[in-house]
Scaffold this motif. Structure first.
Motif, short mmCIF file in Angstrom:
data_model
loop_
_atom_site.label_atom_id
_atom_site.label_comp_id
_atom_site.label_asym_id
_atom_site.label_seq_id
_atom_site.Cartn_x
_atom_site.Cartn_y
_atom_site.Cartn_z
N PHE A 37 -3.97 -1.29 9.69
CA PHE A 37 -4.35 0.31 10.26
C PHE A 37 -3.14 -0.19 11.54
O PHE A 37 -3.07 -1.26 11.91
CB PHE A 37 -6.03 -0.27 10.79
CG PHE A 37 -6.95 0.78 9.84
CD1 PHE A 37 -6.97 -0.61 9.39
CD2 PHE A 37 -7.46 1.76 9.37
CE1 PHE A 37 -7.75 -0.76 7.77
CE2 PHE A 37 -8.12 1.19 8.32
CZ PHE A 37 -8.27 0.17 7.47
N ARG A 38 -3.17 1.33 12.16
CA ARG A 38 -2.71 0.73 13.47
C ARG A 38 -3.37 2.11 13.91
O ARG A 38 -4.04 2.42 13.71
CB ARG A 38 -0.77 0.97 13.42
CG ARG A 38 -0.70 2.79 12.87
CD ARG A 38 1.01 2.45 11.94
NE ARG A 38 1.07 4.43 12.57
CZ ARG A 38 2.20 4.68 11.40
NH1 ARG A 38 3.18 3.89 11.28
NH2 ARG A 38 2.25 6.65 11.29
N GLU A 44 -6.04 7.20 18.67
CA GLU A 44 -6.84 7.19 17.21
C GLU A 44 -5.94 5.81 16.52
O GLU A 44 -4.92 5.91 16.07
CB GLU A 44 -8.86 8.02 16.48
CG GLU A 44 -8.80 8.95 18.06
CD GLU A 44 -9.76 9.67 17.07
OE1 GLU A 44 -10.47 10.39 18.01
OE2 GLU A 44 -10.07 9.59 15.99
N ARG A 45 -6.84 5.18 15.95
CA ARG A 45 -6.71 4.53 15.23
C ARG A 45 -6.50 4.87 13.88
O ARG A 45 -7.17 5.45 13.37
CB ARG A 45 -7.65 3.35 15.09
CG ARG A 45 -7.05 1.72 14.20
CD ARG A 45 -8.21 0.81 14.00
NE ARG A 45 -9.49 0.54 13.64
CZ ARG A 45 -10.53 0.18 13.45
NH1 ARG A 45 -10.51 -1.09 14.62
NH2 ARG A 45 -11.66 0.23 13.49
N THR A 58 -2.99 -0.07 -4.98
CA THR A 58 -2.52 0.29 -3.38
C THR A 58 -2.91 1.42 -3.26
O THR A 58 -2.90 2.22 -4.08
CB THR A 58 -0.67 -0.33 -3.24
OG1 THR A 58 -0.23 0.16 -4.34
CG2 THR A 58 -1.05 -1.56 -2.98
N TYR A 59 -3.09 1.98 -1.94
CA TYR A 59 -2.79 2.78 -1.58
C TYR A 59 -2.44 3.55 -0.37
O TYR A 59 -2.76 2.01 0.15
CB TYR A 59 -3.78 3.83 -1.38
CG TYR A 59 -4.19 5.16 -0.89
CD1 TYR A 59 -5.21 5.59 -0.21
CD2 TYR A 59 -4.17 6.03 -1.88
CE1 TYR A 59 -5.35 7.05 0.25
CE2 TYR A 59 -4.43 7.19 -1.71
CZ TYR A 59 -4.70 7.63 -0.87
OH TYR A 59 -4.65 8.46 0.18
N TYR A 60 -1.85 4.43 -0.09
CA TYR A 60 -0.87 4.54 0.71
C TYR A 60 -1.01 5.86 1.94
O TYR A 60 -1.63 6.60 1.04
CB TYR A 60 0.50 4.15 1.11
CG TYR A 60 1.09 2.88 0.57
CD1 TYR A 60 0.73 2.55 -0.98
CD2 TYR A 60 1.70 2.19 1.21
CE1 TYR A 60 1.47 1.69 -1.36
CE2 TYR A 60 2.32 0.59 0.99
CZ TYR A 60 1.83 0.57 -0.24
OH TYR A 60 2.44 -0.72 -0.74
N ALA A 61 -0.85 6.03 3.41
CA ALA A 61 -0.90 6.82 4.08
C ALA A 61 0.48 7.79 3.52
O ALA A 61 1.43 6.93 3.70
CB ALA A 61 -0.58 6.67 6.14
N ALA A 92 3.27 1.68 17.18
CA ALA A 92 1.71 0.96 17.23
C ALA A 92 1.27 -0.40 17.58
O ALA A 92 2.02 -1.08 17.26
CB ALA A 92 0.95 2.04 16.13
N VAL A 93 0.18 -0.92 18.07
CA VAL A 93 -0.93 -2.09 17.92
C VAL A 93 -0.49 -1.68 15.71
O VAL A 93 -1.65 -1.23 15.64
CB VAL A 93 -1.71 -2.40 18.65
CG1 VAL A 93 -2.16 -3.74 18.09
CG2 VAL A 93 -1.05 -2.45 19.93
N TYR A 94 -0.35 -3.13 15.10
CA TYR A 94 -0.96 -3.15 14.06
C TYR A 94 -2.24 -3.83 13.82
O TYR A 94 -1.97 -5.15 13.90
CB TYR A 94 -0.12 -3.28 12.85
CG TYR A 94 1.10 -2.11 12.41
CD1 TYR A 94 2.28 -1.81 13.62
CD2 TYR A 94 1.49 -1.69 11.60
CE1 TYR A 94 2.39 -1.02 13.51
CE2 TYR A 94 2.15 -0.02 11.89
CZ TYR A 94 2.97 0.21 12.42
OH TYR A 94 3.92 1.22 12.45
N TYR A 95 -2.65 -3.23 13.13
CA TYR A 95 -4.32 -4.36 13.03
C TYR A 95 -4.64 -4.63 10.97
O TYR A 95 -4.53 -3.66 10.50
CB TYR A 95 -4.94 -4.28 13.54
CG TYR A 95 -5.43 -3.83 14.77
CD1 TYR A 95 -4.89 -2.64 15.39
CD2 TYR A 95 -5.84 -4.81 15.46
CE1 TYR A 95 -4.74 -2.01 16.40
CE2 TYR A 95 -6.29 -4.54 16.57
CZ TYR A 95 -5.39 -3.28 17.50
OH TYR A 95 -5.94 -2.52 18.59
#
Length: 116
Positions: A37-38, A44-45, A58-61, A92-95
């Motif tokens: 997530f980012r 918003e995240r 796998t799945y992507y935005a 972004a910050v990636y989590y």
């Protein structure tokens, strides 16, 4: 409990690449589906990508499809995100996150900054 630690973030020019890693400790990751997530400043995240526990699905935005690749090495308890053709809007910050029915465990995040 699972502890997740992201690494690999940094500053890169537009069009460049970065590879994020998420190392786990406490429990083997093979039991969990995982995701990236980012969160950009003032936003918003948002979901980036996810991968099944086996790594087969796998799945992507839509915003990252074709540019980012999520993968995992269960033997090393590590999740990866290969990011190519980076754009300033990827800043972004990636989590990373892990869970079974939901994302129960989260890392502290790693900053990715893409300059134009």
């Amino acid at each position: 409990q699972v502890q997740l630690v992201e690494s690999g973030g940094g500053l890169v020019q537009a069009g460049g690449s970065l590879r994020l890693s998420c190392a786990a400790s406490g429990r083997t990751l093979s039991h969990y589906h995982m995701g990236w997530f980012r969160q950009a400043p003032g936003k918003e995240r948002e979901f980036v990508a996810r991968i099944s526990s086996s790594g087969q699905t796998t799945y992507y935005a839509d915003s990252v499809k074709g540019r980012f690749t999520i993968s995992r090495d269960n033997a090393k308890d590590t999740l990866y995100l290969q990011m190519n053709s980076l754009k300033p809007e990827d800043t972004a910050v990636y989590y990373c996150a892990a869970g079974q029915n939901s994302y129960d465990y989260w890392g502290q995040g790693t900053q990715v900054t893409v300059s134009s």
